[in-house]
Design an enzyme around this catalytic site. Structure first.
Site, PDB file in Angstrom:
ATOM      1  CE1 TYR A  56      -4.248   1.085  -0.342  1.00 53.53           C
ATOM      2  CE2 TYR A  56      -3.821   2.433   1.589  1.00 53.53           C
ATOM      3  CZ  TYR A  56      -4.620   2.100   0.518  1.00 53.53           C
ATOM      4  OH  TYR A  56      -5.793   2.783   0.304  1.00 53.53           O
TER       5      TYR A  56
ATOM      6  CE  LYS B 158      -7.488   5.898   0.073  1.00 51.04           C
ATOM      7  NZ  LYS B 158      -8.702   6.500  -0.512  1.00 51.04           N
TER       8      LYS B 158
ATOM      9  CG  LEU C 173      -9.530   0.114 -12.616  1.00 48.64           C
ATOM     10  CD1 LEU C 173      -9.264  -1.098 -13.490  1.00 48.64           C
ATOM     11  CD2 LEU C 173     -10.123   1.255 -13.448  1.00 48.64           C
TER      12      LEU C 173
END
Length: 260
Positions: free
Chosen positions: A155, A162, A194
């Protein structure tokens, strides 16, 4: 009468019918909202427009959230066509694939800037323009993920983006609260979208999440959509500045090594 009947709202960031934002769209439509959408470029317009038309959207316009001039034009059209705005859903994030695949310590300045701009600042930029169109009772919701709080393999810079998005949610909530506008984030568990395809070992991540959840499964688009509809409605009139977890009760014990 649904809980969003009579309300007009924007849903920004649909890519296709697998998007989390599509789950939100279906819930909002079911609850009676009139909806508007954006798309980025001709390729996405071909995907987004039929979906938007299938829910009787009354506003479908091009918008690149990294371009201030386009933001001004887009929200100008919202003001001209609708006059007011009751809610906005921000489901937009982007990072270069190399910044997700490579070691975080090798993240370039440009890749860091791009991820933070599209994934976090764009929410602030949209809120700046949406807030003046909202009366007291307006609501904004954005989409985050557990990687903002804990390291998630693959990530990388998106986790940092985020984290910035969640902090922005709290500061926007504080800033817009006196105007009667609420701002919240939804942290959904892993869902095949996606965008998720760019995260390395995503299949293992989903398996790990299902094993670690209290319901022993992953969440669905519909469950995220239902949570969003609640937060956008007057039923959540006293809820703001929060991250709301829709993750089937995901739990990792202390010292858990992450994805095996």
């Amino acid at each position: 009468m649904g809980i969003l009947a009579g309300k007009k709202g924007l849903i920004l960031g649909i890519a296709n019918d697998k998007s989390i934002a599509w789950g939100v769209t279906q819930a909002c439509k079911r609850e009676g909202a009139e909806l508007g959408f954006n798309y980025l470029g001709d390729m996405l317009e071909k995907r987004v427009r039929p979906l938007a038309e299938s829910v009787d959207a009354t506003l479908i316009e091009s918008l690149d959230v990294s371009d201030d001039a386009q933001l001004d034009e887009f929200f100008g059209k919202v003001a001209q066509q609708w006059g007011k705005l009751d809610f906005m859903v921000h489901s937009i994030a982007f990072a270069n694939k190399d910044a997700l695949r490579n070691r975080f310590s090798t993240t370039s300045r440009e890749d860091f800037r791009l991820a933070l701009d599209i994934s976090a600042y764009s929410f602030v930029a949209c809120a700046q323009r949406a807030a003046p169109l909202m009366n007291a009772g307006g609501s904004m919701v954005t989409m985050t993920y557990l990687g903002a709080e804990r390291t998630v393999p693959g990530y990388n810079v998106m986790g940092v983006a985020k984290a910035a998005l969640e902090a922005s949610t709290r500061y926007l909530a504080q800033d817009l609260g006196p105007d009667g506008i609420r701002v919240n984030a939804i942290s959904a568990g892993p869902i095949r979208t996606l965008a998720a395809s760019a995260v390395g070992d995503f299949r293992k991540l989903m398996e790990k999440s299902a094993r670690g959840s209290m319901l022993k499964r992953n969440v669905t688009q519909d469950e995220v959509g239902n949570t969003a509809a609640y937060l956008l409605s007057d039923m959540a009139s006293g809820v703001t500045g929060e991250v709301h977890y829709v993750d089937a009760g995901f739990h990792i014990g202390v010292g858990d090594p992450g994805i095996e």
